[in-house]
Scaffold this motif. Structure first.
Motif, PDB file in Angstrom:
ATOM      1  N   SER A 193       0.834  -1.455   0.083  1.00  0.00           N
ATOM      2  CA  SER A 193      -0.128   0.038   0.029  1.00  0.00           C
ATOM      3  C   SER A 193       0.970   1.276  -0.068  1.00  0.00           C
ATOM      4  CB  SER A 193      -1.001   0.069   1.285  1.00  0.00           C
ATOM      5  OG  SER A 193      -1.741   1.317   1.243  1.00  0.00           O
ATOM      6  N   VAL A 194       0.248   2.266  -0.718  1.00  0.00           N
ATOM      7  CA  VAL A 194       0.974   3.515  -0.703  1.00  0.00           C
ATOM      8  C   VAL A 194       0.450   4.440   0.327  1.00  0.00           C
ATOM      9  CG1 VAL A 194       1.493   5.590  -2.149  1.00  0.00           C
ATOM     10  CG2 VAL A 194       1.580   3.466  -3.204  1.00  0.00           C
ATOM     11  N   LEU A 195      -0.989   4.190   0.420  1.00  0.00           N
ATOM     12  CA  LEU A 195      -1.702   5.222   1.381  1.00  0.00           C
ATOM     13  C   LEU A 195      -1.543   4.677   2.778  1.00  0.00           C
ATOM     14  CD1 LEU A 195      -4.975   5.301  -0.438  1.00  0.00           C
ATOM     15  CD2 LEU A 195      -3.662   7.129  -0.318  1.00  0.00           C
ATOM     16  N   ILE A 196      -1.192   3.480   3.062  1.00  0.00           N
ATOM     17  CA  ILE A 196      -1.000   2.934   4.379  1.00  0.00           C
ATOM     18  C   ILE A 196       0.260   2.241   4.176  1.00  0.00           C
ATOM     19  CG2 ILE A 196      -1.907   1.307   6.295  1.00  0.00           C
ATOM     20  CD1 ILE A 196      -4.621   1.598   4.849  1.00  0.00           C
ATOM     21  N   PRO A 197       1.365   2.965   4.518  1.00  0.00           N
ATOM     22  CA  PRO A 197       2.828   2.286   4.288  1.00  0.00           C
ATOM     23  C   PRO A 197       2.939   0.888   5.081  1.00  0.00           C
ATOM     24  CG  PRO A 197       3.083   4.675   4.309  1.00  0.00           C
ATOM     25  CD  PRO A 197       1.387   4.433   4.651  1.00  0.00           C
ATOM     26  N   GLY A 198       3.542   0.220   4.349  1.00  0.00           N
ATOM     27  CA  GLY A 198       3.953  -1.271   5.112  1.00  0.00           C
ATOM     28  C   GLY A 198       2.694  -2.211   5.246  1.00  0.00           C
ATOM     29  N   GLY A 199       1.654  -1.663   4.930  1.00  0.00           N
ATOM     30  CA  GLY A 199       0.362  -2.464   4.685  1.00  0.00           C
ATOM     31  C   GLY A 199       0.162  -3.311   3.282  1.00  0.00           C
ATOM     32  N   SER A 200      -0.525  -4.434   3.382  1.00  0.00           N
ATOM     33  CA  SER A 200      -1.036  -4.818   2.152  1.00  0.00           C
ATOM     34  C   SER A 200      -2.584  -5.575   2.795  1.00  0.00           C
ATOM     35  CB  SER A 200      -0.181  -6.038   1.710  1.00  0.00           C
ATOM     36  OG  SER A 200      -0.319  -7.096   2.665  1.00  0.00           O
ATOM     37  N   LEU A 201      -3.324  -6.001   1.581  1.00  0.00           N
ATOM     38  CA  LEU A 201      -4.494  -6.666   2.092  1.00  0.00           C
ATOM     39  C   LEU A 201      -4.293  -7.943   2.838  1.00  0.00           C
ATOM     40  CD1 LEU A 201      -6.424  -6.590  -1.430  1.00  0.00           C
ATOM     41  CD2 LEU A 201      -6.462  -4.689   0.556  1.00  0.00           C
ATOM     42  N   GLY A 202      -3.261  -8.773   2.350  1.00  0.00           N
ATOM     43  CA  GLY A 202      -2.837 -10.007   2.983  1.00  0.00           C
ATOM     44  C   GLY A 202      -2.432  -9.732   4.552  1.00  0.00           C
ATOM     45  N   LYS A 203      -1.524  -8.865   4.625  1.00  0.00           N
ATOM     46  CA  LYS A 203      -1.098  -8.557   6.063  1.00  0.00           C
ATOM     47  C   LYS A 203      -2.585  -8.372   6.982  1.00  0.00           C
ATOM     48  CE  LYS A 203       3.587  -7.239   4.860  1.00  0.00           C
ATOM     49  NZ  LYS A 203       4.348  -5.793   5.078  1.00  0.00           N
ATOM     50  N   HIS A 204      -3.250  -7.327   6.436  1.00  0.00           N
ATOM     51  CA  HIS A 204      -4.535  -7.243   7.466  1.00  0.00           C
ATOM     52  C   HIS A 204      -5.212  -8.470   7.612  1.00  0.00           C
ATOM     53  CE1 HIS A 204      -3.702  -2.989   7.706  1.00  0.00           C
ATOM     54  NE2 HIS A 204      -3.463  -2.769   6.439  1.00  0.00           N
ATOM     55  N   PHE A 205      -5.696  -9.134   6.492  1.00  0.00           N
ATOM     56  CA  PHE A 205      -6.269 -10.523   6.762  1.00  0.00           C
ATOM     57  C   PHE A 205      -5.423 -11.333   7.727  1.00  0.00           C
ATOM     58  CE2 PHE A 205      -8.799  -9.558   2.828  1.00  0.00           C
ATOM     59  CZ  PHE A 205      -9.818  -9.824   3.057  1.00  0.00           C
ATOM     60  N   ARG A 206      -4.213 -11.326   7.631  1.00  0.00           N
ATOM     61  CA  ARG A 206      -3.397 -12.261   8.554  1.00  0.00           C
ATOM     62  C   ARG A 206      -3.481 -11.649   9.940  1.00  0.00           C
ATOM     63  NH1 ARG A 206       2.585 -11.439   7.982  1.00  0.00           N
ATOM     64  NH2 ARG A 206       2.276  -9.839   9.995  1.00  0.00           N
ATOM     65  N   HIS A 207      -3.754 -10.499  10.258  1.00  0.00           N
ATOM     66  CA  HIS A 207      -3.775  -9.908  11.612  1.00  0.00           C
ATOM     67  C   HIS A 207      -5.145 -10.405  12.024  1.00  0.00           C
ATOM     68  CE1 HIS A 207      -0.077  -7.850  12.141  1.00  0.00           C
ATOM     69  NE2 HIS A 207      -0.233  -6.971  10.797  1.00  0.00           N
ATOM     70  N   HIS A 227       2.833 -16.628   7.687  1.00  0.00           N
ATOM     71  CA  HIS A 227       2.937 -15.450   6.662  1.00  0.00           C
ATOM     72  C   HIS A 227       2.357 -15.959   5.350  1.00  0.00           C
ATOM     73  CE1 HIS A 227       5.745 -13.140   9.221  1.00  0.00           C
ATOM     74  NE2 HIS A 227       6.428 -14.324   9.184  1.00  0.00           N
ATOM     75  N   LEU A 228       1.945 -17.232   5.102  1.00  0.00           N
ATOM     76  CA  LEU A 228       1.448 -17.674   3.744  1.00  0.00           C
ATOM     77  C   LEU A 228       0.056 -16.997   3.681  1.00  0.00           C
ATOM     78  CD1 LEU A 228       2.308 -21.230   3.751  1.00  0.00           C
ATOM     79  CD2 LEU A 228       3.145 -19.665   1.994  1.00  0.00           C
ATOM     80  N   THR A 229      -0.737 -16.702   4.926  1.00  0.00           N
ATOM     81  CA  THR A 229      -1.881 -16.186   4.914  1.00  0.00           C
ATOM     82  C   THR A 229      -1.716 -14.729   4.256  1.00  0.00           C
ATOM     83  OG1 THR A 229      -2.717 -17.087   6.782  1.00  0.00           O
ATOM     84  CG2 THR A 229      -4.004 -15.170   6.376  1.00  0.00           C
ATOM     85  N   ALA A 230      -0.661 -13.781   4.191  1.00  0.00           N
ATOM     86  CA  ALA A 230      -0.585 -12.579   3.848  1.00  0.00           C
ATOM     87  C   ALA A 230      -0.178 -12.775   2.246  1.00  0.00           C
ATOM     88  CB  ALA A 230       0.328 -11.868   4.648  1.00  0.00           C
ATOM     89  N   ARG A 231       0.128 -13.843   1.795  1.00  0.00           N
ATOM     90  CA  ARG A 231       1.012 -13.842   0.440  1.00  0.00           C
ATOM     91  C   ARG A 231       0.040 -14.923  -0.647  1.00  0.00           C
ATOM     92  NH1 ARG A 231       6.819 -15.730   2.840  1.00  0.00           N
ATOM     93  NH2 ARG A 231       7.367 -13.754   3.627  1.00  0.00           N
ATOM     94  N   SER A 232      -0.780 -15.643  -0.064  1.00  0.00           N
ATOM     95  CA  SER A 232      -1.474 -16.519  -0.829  1.00  0.00           C
ATOM     96  C   SER A 232      -3.166 -16.452  -0.556  1.00  0.00           C
ATOM     97  CB  SER A 232      -1.187 -17.768  -0.640  1.00  0.00           C
ATOM     98  OG  SER A 232      -2.103 -18.935  -1.233  1.00  0.00           O
ATOM     99  N   VAL A 233      -4.094 -16.031  -1.690  1.00  0.00           N
ATOM    100  CA  VAL A 233      -5.302 -16.080  -1.452  1.00  0.00           C
ATOM    101  C   VAL A 233      -5.997 -17.474  -1.031  1.00  0.00           C
ATOM    102  CG1 VAL A 233      -7.474 -15.521  -2.885  1.00  0.00           C
ATOM    103  CG2 VAL A 233      -5.538 -14.147  -3.387  1.00  0.00           C
ATOM    104  N   SER A 234      -5.631 -18.571  -1.721  1.00  0.00           N
ATOM    105  CA  SER A 234      -6.136 -19.779  -1.017  1.00  0.00           C
ATOM    106  C   SER A 234      -5.993 -20.035   0.363  1.00  0.00           C
ATOM    107  CB  SER A 234      -5.550 -20.780  -1.720  1.00  0.00           C
ATOM    108  OG  SER A 234      -4.003 -20.890  -1.774  1.00  0.00           O
ATOM    109  N   HIS A 235      -4.554 -19.616   0.867  1.00  0.00           N
ATOM    110  CA  HIS A 235      -4.236 -19.697   2.514  1.00  0.00           C
ATOM    111  C   HIS A 235      -5.152 -18.776   3.189  1.00  0.00           C
ATOM    112  CE1 HIS A 235      -0.784 -21.932   1.092  1.00  0.00           C
ATOM    113  NE2 HIS A 235      -0.678 -22.529   2.211  1.00  0.00           N
ATOM    114  N   ALA A 236      -5.189 -17.585   2.598  1.00  0.00           N
ATOM    115  CA  ALA A 236      -5.908 -16.659   3.470  1.00  0.00           C
ATOM    116  C   ALA A 236      -7.414 -17.120   3.763  1.00  0.00           C
ATOM    117  CB  ALA A 236      -5.989 -15.061   2.581  1.00  0.00           C
ATOM    118  N   ARG A 237      -8.076 -17.697   2.484  1.00  0.00           N
ATOM    119  CA  ARG A 237      -9.265 -18.312   2.759  1.00  0.00           C
ATOM    120  C   ARG A 237      -9.300 -19.324   3.684  1.00  0.00           C
ATOM    121  NH1 ARG A 237      -9.997 -18.851  -3.822  1.00  0.00           N
ATOM    122  NH2 ARG A 237     -10.568 -16.750  -4.442  1.00  0.00           N
TER     123      ARG A 237
END
Length: 218
Positions: free
Chosen positions: A58-72, A107-117
């Protein structure tokens, strides 16, 4: 002149809402938490479809990504559910440690859609199973010890119900950031109710609309 006595900070002594009994309140906590997980699963199944989207920095939220937020989100609920497993509750009090060291496999939760699901589905299964252990109101009213690092170790008394609500509010916090990245950086179109607090949804809903219909919007 006498000083005004402040309300107790111990939430266990807060009077219950007059319009809800303990059983209904307990099920409402469970239903809201499950609805929040379902809303996250929906966008992982219909909107966020690639690992590249999930990993976008993310540019608006530096250091963040969709995957990292789902992981949290999943890590917090997993920490809540962990002491309820039979392997951790035997022989001691319930302890929730949100700062426990976690395996690197998370960490796979933040990197893989299938793992996040899969991680979100695992949380949903655990939340749905809460009602299988007996009376849900008694379970969520039970006391629990929360361990926190501030950075010194703190041990705080709470209840499972309070911690379930905390996890739900924590999820909404991260969903708001997911929404920001998904809509304003990736150009995705998400439901306007995604990442909105239940109290806000109730305020927006028509007075005649049943509560279960409101939760379904999450």
């Amino acid at each position: 002149m006498s000083q005004r006595r402040l309300p107790a900070l111990d939430h266990k002594h807060t009077p219950a809402a007059p319009y809800s009994n303990h059983r209904d309140a307990a099920h409402a906590l469970q239903e809201v938490a499950i609805s929040l997980i379902d809303s996250g699963l929906r966008i992982l199944q219909s909107d966020i479809l690639t690992d590249e989207q999930l990993q976008h920095e993310s540019v608006l939220i530096p250091g963040g990504s969709l995957g990292k937020h789902f992981r949290h989100v999943t890590e917090m609920f997993d920490a809540f559910l962990l002491p309820l497993s039979t392997t951790t509750t035997a022989g001691g009090p319930l302890v929730i440690d949100y700062d426990a060291e976690l395996p690197r496999s998370r960490h796979l939760t933040a990197r893989s859609v299938s793992h996040a699901r899969q991680a979100m589905e695992g949380v949903r299964t655990g939340l749905a199973a809460l009602g299988n252990v007996g009376d849900l109101a008694s379970l969520l009213g039970g006391e629990v010890e929360v361990v926190a690092l501030t950075p010194s170790r703190q041990e705080l008394n709470s209840t499972l119900g309070r911690e379930l609500w905390f996890c739900s509010l924590h999820a909404i916090h991260h969903y708001t950031m997911i929404r920001t990245i998904a809509v304003h950086e990736l150009g995705l179109s998400l439901s306007p109710d995604f990442g909105t607090a239940p109290a806000t949804l109730l305020y927006r809903s028509r007075p005649s609309e049943p509560a279960d219909k409101v939760w379904a919007k999450l």
